[in-house]
Design a protein around this motif. Structure first.
Motif, mmCIF file in Angstrom:
data_model
loop_
_atom_site.group_PDB
_atom_site.id
_atom_site.type_symbol
_atom_site.label_atom_id
_atom_site.label_comp_id
_atom_site.label_asym_id
_atom_site.label_seq_id
_atom_site.Cartn_x
_atom_site.Cartn_y
_atom_site.Cartn_z
ATOM 1 N N UNK A 1 9.617 -23.464 -22.121
ATOM 2 C CA UNK A 1 8.533 -24.125 -21.402
ATOM 3 C C UNK A 1 9.006 -24.664 -20.050
ATOM 4 N N UNK A 2 10.312 -24.864 -19.905
ATOM 5 C CA UNK A 2 10.826 -25.321 -18.612
ATOM 6 C C UNK A 2 11.106 -24.126 -17.712
ATOM 7 N N UNK A 3 10.860 -24.333 -16.410
ATOM 8 C CA UNK A 3 11.241 -23.287 -15.468
ATOM 9 C C UNK A 3 12.752 -23.102 -15.552
ATOM 10 N N UNK A 4 13.225 -21.895 -15.782
ATOM 11 C CA UNK A 4 14.671 -21.718 -15.929
ATOM 12 C C UNK A 4 15.390 -21.963 -14.602
ATOM 13 N N UNK A 5 16.521 -22.683 -14.625
ATOM 14 C CA UNK A 5 17.259 -22.926 -13.384
ATOM 15 C C UNK A 5 18.066 -21.714 -12.926
ATOM 16 N N UNK B 1 9.811 -37.844 -17.655
ATOM 17 C CA UNK B 1 8.910 -37.055 -16.826
ATOM 18 C C UNK B 1 8.460 -35.857 -17.644
ATOM 19 N N UNK B 2 7.420 -35.232 -17.186
ATOM 20 C CA UNK B 2 6.825 -34.125 -17.944
ATOM 21 C C UNK B 2 6.963 -32.846 -17.138
ATOM 22 N N UNK B 3 7.938 -32.038 -17.525
ATOM 23 C CA UNK B 3 8.099 -30.732 -16.880
ATOM 24 C C UNK B 3 7.769 -29.613 -17.865
ATOM 25 N N UNK B 4 6.831 -29.928 -18.780
ATOM 26 C CA UNK B 4 6.405 -28.942 -19.767
ATOM 27 C C UNK B 4 4.934 -28.612 -19.528
ATOM 28 N N UNK B 5 4.034 -29.506 -19.911
ATOM 29 C CA UNK B 5 2.634 -29.351 -19.522
ATOM 30 C C UNK B 5 2.445 -29.775 -18.073
ATOM 31 N N UNK B 6 3.292 -30.716 -17.612
ATOM 32 C CA UNK B 6 3.217 -31.245 -16.242
ATOM 33 C C UNK B 6 1.817 -31.787 -15.945
ATOM 34 N N UNK C 1 16.021 -29.433 -22.461
ATOM 35 C CA UNK C 1 15.141 -30.348 -23.186
ATOM 36 C C UNK C 1 15.597 -30.603 -24.609
ATOM 37 N N UNK C 2 16.044 -29.565 -25.319
ATOM 38 C CA UNK C 2 16.422 -29.716 -26.715
ATOM 39 C C UNK C 2 17.594 -30.644 -26.923
ATOM 40 N N UNK C 3 18.469 -30.750 -25.916
ATOM 41 C CA UNK C 3 19.620 -31.642 -26.038
ATOM 42 C C UNK C 3 19.212 -33.101 -25.904
ATOM 43 N N UNK C 4 18.044 -33.356 -25.331
ATOM 44 C CA UNK C 4 17.577 -34.725 -25.118
ATOM 45 C C UNK C 4 16.782 -35.246 -26.301
#
Length: 560
Positions: A277-281, A403-408, A208-211
């Motif tokens: 906050x993102x699910x780690x891959x 898209x929202x993969x933080x609060x979702x 996310x931080x790179x975006x």
């Protein structure tokens, strides 16, 4: 010469470069509203719900890096901001909320409508403050903007009581200071490069931080020089063009996909812009794959995330320094990771051309990808289709897949698409919403029509809360409690003055999407979808196949 406090507040917003204020004013905002009416620099965008205003302000911040501003009254108006505040805070989107309040120096209404809004906002913002003196407006507004916009960006809140707004003061707006983000320390960069060059199969994970900052150019140059492949998280999509031959896929599922199989073949993960906050891959364990953390801030240590090397500072500068120093190594091997990606593409096959109706998700994703230009923006609400788009939709440019993969959260798709079109009026924009999420803020269709936006709203209609229904099936529970009825979406759109369309076959979908994207005005498409294979494909088939694939055979690397 003294200035009315509400006029001073507007002058402070103008000094910060604010273009819009989104919201639903109330009685306690009338001084502010009157002052705003005389601004020739800031436009009021009246919405139909405070949540929609908050989502629009957050999306403005996401696109521009400048805090979007939204306005609500006290009590119920302020509570309607809570979801949008959390959306911005977790998603790293700079946003300022301004709420009204009854007079704080005297009261004629007791505790009517009064909540401790500042205390309520405290846990979900970077800064929450009640203005108790008009003299302090310039410093409090400047501090709020500074905090909202610096890494990690997020939500801030200022409460502006009615009696303070009516005061007069000699204070004047403050100008923003000239500042630049610190650059990474050279020894940290050298340590990271040394570890990468010693690795056998390094890989980049772009998060996310790179975006949030323009790091795509530096990352692309790094990949071109080294040949190191990359994957993205859902919030990292588009930082590097996903048509690149070294793209290994997006971590749309939590685990068990081909992209996770590729990651398992790496002995050094370069994690760029990771956000907890993102699910780690990937999941770290003691003695496992080493991780290099490249970010604006040091790593938040987690049971599954504790990097061994950290490069802290401006991410773009960090990648530039690393690119300048690193040397491509002859012992690097990427065959197995690239083979995993090849197996994923093979498994996908022609699924994007499935002719069945209602529309299957794979067909939907491919059809929209074919229709959208490279700079076109799709704005997703939250639902099971988000996984299909994250996984199968190749993003060509940064912030073209919102898209929202933080609060979702559900309900953000339409407002975020509206804001995207306002920021980029010359680009194609499409809101992609489940029927459940769309109905949570569908009233903003009136706002979109009133604003004269050229916008496509695609509703994926399955008559249920599909994401939870998919999880319900995966957990072995009976199908229960998640279905509902919908309005006639075509008539619903027309009632707002928009154009309504209904998909009747898979063959008709491409032409309908193209026609709506090329047309003027707001166009809503009611698209029936079939999620019946979600559980089988996403929960079983992919996980079984990704484990079974043979990565031992060498494969030719794609042409540069």
């Amino acid at each position: 010469m003294s200035t009315k406090a509400s006029d001073l507040f507007i002058e402070c917003l103008e000094e910060e470069g604010v273009e819009y204020v989104f919201g639903v004013p109330g009685e306690e905002n009338l001084d502010f509203l009157d002052s705003l009416s005389r601004s020739d620099k800031i436009r009021l965008v009246l919405t139909r719900h405070e949540q929609g205003a908050g989502f629009m302000a957050a999306t403005y911040g996401r696109h521009t890096g400048k805090a979007g501003v939204c306005l609500a009254t006290l009590g119920p108006g302020a509570t309607n901001f809570v979801t949008a505040a959390a959306y911005a805070q977790l998603g790293g989107m700079p946003m300022m909320m301004i709420t009204g309040q009854k007079p704080i120096k005297k009261s004629k209404q007791g505790r009517f409508q009064i909540l401790d809004v500042v205390a309520m906002m405290g846990p979900i913002t970077k800064y929450a403050h009640q203005l108790a003196s008009s003299d302090n407006i310039p410093s409090r507004v400047r501090e709020a903007f500074r905090l909202a916009e610096e890494e990690k960006p997020g939500a801030v809140h200022i409460e502006f009581p009615e009696d303070i707004a009516d005061e007069h003061t000699d204070s004047r707006p403050l100008k923003a200071s000239q500042s630049r983000r610190p650059v990474p320390e050279e020894k940290a960069v050298r340590a990271a490069i040394k570890r990468i060059e010693a690795a056998t199969s390094p890989v980049l994970v772009i998060g996310a931080g790179a975006n949030r900052r323009l790091t795509g150019r530096m990352l692309t140059q790094f990949i071109e020089k080294t040949g190191i492949p990359f994957i993205t998280t859902q919030l990292g999509k588009g930082v590097v063009d996903e048509r690149h031959p070294k793209f290994l896929g997006c971590a749309a599922l939590s685990a068990g996909d081909f992209v996770h199989r590729a990651l398992s073949e790496s002995d050094c993960i370069i994690n760029v812009g990771h956000d907890v906050i993102e699910k780690p891959p990937f999941f770290m364990k003691q003695g496992g794959t080493e991780v290099i953390h490249v970010n604006f801030r040091s790593a938040e240590v987690d049971p599954v995330y504790f990097p061994q090397i950290e490069v802290i500072g401006d991410v773009g500068n960090a990648i530039w320094q690393m690119k300048e120093d690193i040397l491509k190594q002859g012992h690097w091997q990427f065959d197995k990771m690239l083979a995993a990606r090849a197996h994923e593409i093979a498994h996908r096959g022609d699924s994007g051309k499935d002719p069945r109706f209602p529309i299957y998700p794979q067909t939907l994703v491919q059809t929209i990808r074919d229709a959208m230009p490279s700079d076109g923006i799709i704005c997703l609400d939250n639902g099971v289709y988000k996984i299909w788009f994250a996984r199968n939709y190749e993003a060509h440019q940064p912030n073209t897949v919102l898209l929202d993969n933080a609060l979702a959260t559900m309900g953000a798709g339409l407002p975020s698409a509206m804001m995207s079109k306002m920021v980029y009026p010359g680009r194609k924009v499409m809101a992609i919403c489940g029927d459940g999420g769309f109905m949570m803020n569908s009233q903003e269709m009136e706002t979109a029509v009133r604003l004269g936006l050229d916008l496509v709203v695609l509703i994926l209609n399955d008559g249920s809360y599909g994401m939870i229904r998919w999880k319900q099936a995966n957990m072995g529970f009976k199908d229960w409690g998640l279905t509902y009825g919908n309005p006639d979406f075509v008539k619903y759109a027309e009632a707002y003055g928009a154009h309504g369309h209904r998909v009747t076959s898979a063959a008709a979908l491409p032409e309908m999407i193209k026609a709506c994207l090329d047309a003027k005005g707001v166009h809503l498409i009611d698209c029936p979808v079939d999620y019946s294979e979600n559980d089988h494909i996403l929960n079983k088939e992919i996980k079984e196949l990704s484990v079974q694939v043979d990565l031992s055979a060498r494969v030719a690397e794609p042409a540069e």
